[in-house]
Design a protein around this motif. Structure first.
Motif, short mmCIF file in Angstrom:
data_model
loop_
_atom_site.label_atom_id
_atom_site.label_comp_id
_atom_site.label_asym_id
_atom_site.label_seq_id
_atom_site.Cartn_x
_atom_site.Cartn_y
_atom_site.Cartn_z
N ALA A 65 0.93 -1.28 0.06
CA ALA A 65 -0.04 0.06 0.03
C ALA A 65 0.84 1.31 -0.09
O ALA A 65 0.46 2.37 -0.75
N TYR A 66 2.02 1.00 0.57
CA TYR A 66 2.90 2.37 0.70
C TYR A 66 3.31 2.71 -0.87
O TYR A 66 3.69 3.73 -1.13
N PHE A 67 4.14 1.42 -1.43
CA PHE A 67 4.67 1.63 -2.43
C PHE A 67 3.91 1.76 -3.78
O PHE A 67 4.43 2.37 -4.67
N SER A 68 2.76 1.42 -3.84
CA SER A 68 1.86 1.25 -4.96
C SER A 68 0.58 1.28 -4.55
O SER A 68 -0.23 0.32 -4.70
N PRO A 69 0.11 2.48 -4.13
CA PRO A 69 -1.46 2.62 -3.78
C PRO A 69 -2.33 2.83 -4.90
O PRO A 69 -1.78 2.97 -5.97
N GLY A 70 -3.61 2.25 -4.72
CA GLY A 70 -4.41 2.21 -5.81
C GLY A 70 -5.70 1.60 -5.43
O GLY A 70 -5.80 0.95 -4.12
N PRO A 71 -6.77 1.56 -6.39
CA PRO A 71 -7.95 1.04 -5.84
C PRO A 71 -8.02 -0.35 -5.27
O PRO A 71 -8.73 -0.54 -4.45
N VAL A 72 -7.26 -1.19 -6.03
CA VAL A 72 -7.33 -2.68 -5.69
C VAL A 72 -6.69 -2.79 -4.08
O VAL A 72 -7.44 -3.60 -3.39
N ILE A 73 -5.66 -2.11 -3.92
CA ILE A 73 -5.17 -2.03 -2.67
C ILE A 73 -6.07 -1.59 -1.66
O ILE A 73 -6.23 -2.19 -0.41
N ASP A 74 -6.79 -0.53 -1.90
CA ASP A 74 -7.59 0.26 -0.92
C ASP A 74 -8.71 -0.79 -0.64
O ASP A 74 -9.03 -1.12 0.49
N TYR A 75 -9.29 -1.34 -1.71
CA TYR A 75 -10.39 -2.52 -1.41
C TYR A 75 -9.85 -3.61 -0.75
O TYR A 75 -10.72 -4.30 0.15
N SER A 76 -8.81 -4.10 -1.07
CA SER A 76 -8.25 -5.30 -0.40
C SER A 76 -8.08 -4.82 0.92
O SER A 76 -8.08 -5.86 2.06
N LEU A 77 -7.52 -3.72 1.40
CA LEU A 77 -7.26 -3.25 2.66
C LEU A 77 -8.65 -3.27 3.51
O LEU A 77 -8.97 -3.78 4.89
N ALA A 78 -9.51 -2.55 2.87
CA ALA A 78 -10.92 -2.66 3.48
C ALA A 78 -11.38 -3.64 3.89
O ALA A 78 -11.86 -4.23 5.04
N ALA A 79 -11.42 -4.85 2.93
CA ALA A 79 -11.88 -6.33 3.25
C ALA A 79 -11.06 -6.92 4.44
O ALA A 79 -11.61 -7.57 5.25
N ALA A 80 -9.63 -6.74 4.07
CA ALA A 80 -8.81 -7.64 5.03
C ALA A 80 -9.00 -7.12 6.44
O ALA A 80 -9.06 -7.64 7.53
N LEU A 81 -8.92 -5.57 6.80
CA LEU A 81 -9.06 -4.94 8.05
C LEU A 81 -10.62 -5.30 8.48
O LEU A 81 -10.51 -5.59 9.97
N THR A 82 -11.50 -5.28 7.99
CA THR A 82 -12.76 -5.60 8.51
C THR A 82 -12.85 -7.13 9.10
O THR A 82 -13.50 -7.35 9.98
N LEU A 83 -12.20 -7.90 8.36
CA LEU A 83 -12.28 -9.42 8.43
C LEU A 83 -11.80 -9.76 9.66
O LEU A 83 -11.98 -10.35 10.71
N HIS A 84 -10.19 -9.16 9.76
CA HIS A 84 -9.49 -9.36 10.70
C HIS A 84 -9.97 -8.61 12.00
O HIS A 84 -9.94 -9.60 13.21
N GLY A 85 -10.74 -7.54 12.07
CA GLY A 85 -11.44 -6.97 13.34
C GLY A 85 -12.67 -7.84 13.65
O GLY A 85 -12.72 -8.08 14.84
#
Length: 158
Positions: free
Chosen positions: A82-102
């Motif tokens: 996410a730091y080196f190549s931000p983009g929509p795919v990474i944003d939505y992947s982070l949204a899903a992964a952070l929500t599932l992890h929480g």
């Protein structure tokens, strides 16, 4: 909790582990009362919650544990990506992964600290509502604003 699931799978095969016998979970104690010198019977009980996957095999619990670890490692990898190549795919992947992890993490807290059928159902419904609102909010933020990656970069730049 994983130890209880493992012990329960061993118990079904006819092996009785030393520390999982019912006599050790509830053992009476005789105490003498000072005034009357009569023995009083006290019972000490240890709370042993039922396994999360009591109706199914321990394979489901093992797969869930493995999925939690894979998600944790994926979150570790998503940070630098996410730091080196931000983009929509990474944003939505982070949204899903952070929500599932929480969701999984808070689910374990509920499993450990909420007791009683009605309380568990209410707590689980609240957890699902919280997770749904969290994921929807992160997706809304990604779609209508700068996204998670750029938002974190903007916070760090100040």
């Amino acid at each position: 909790m994983a130890a209880i699931v493992r012990l329960s799978s061993v118990c079904r095969r006819g092996v009785k582990p030393l520390f999982y016998q019912s006599t050790l979970l509830a053992r009476p104690t005789v105490v003498l009362h000072k005034e009357h010198q009569q023995p009083h019977l006290l019972a000490a009980r240890i709370h042993s919650s039922t396994p999360l996957y009591a109706g199914s095999s321990s394979k489901a619990a093992s797969l869930h544990w493995t999925a939690e670890r894979v998600l944790s490692i994926a979150l570790l990898a998503l940070g630098p990506v996410a730091y080196f190549s931000p983009g929509p795919v990474i944003d939505y992947s982070l949204a899903a992964a952070l929500t599932l992890h929480g969701h999984w993490g808070l689910g374990q807290v509920l499993t450990d600290y909420v007791h009683g059928d009605t309380k568990i159902k209410i707590a689980n419904a609240g957890l699902f509502l919280l997770s749904t609102v969290t994921f929807a909010g992160l997706c809304y933020f990604n779609y209508n604003d700068v996204g998670i990656c750029k938002a974190v970069a903007m916070l760090w730049s100040k």
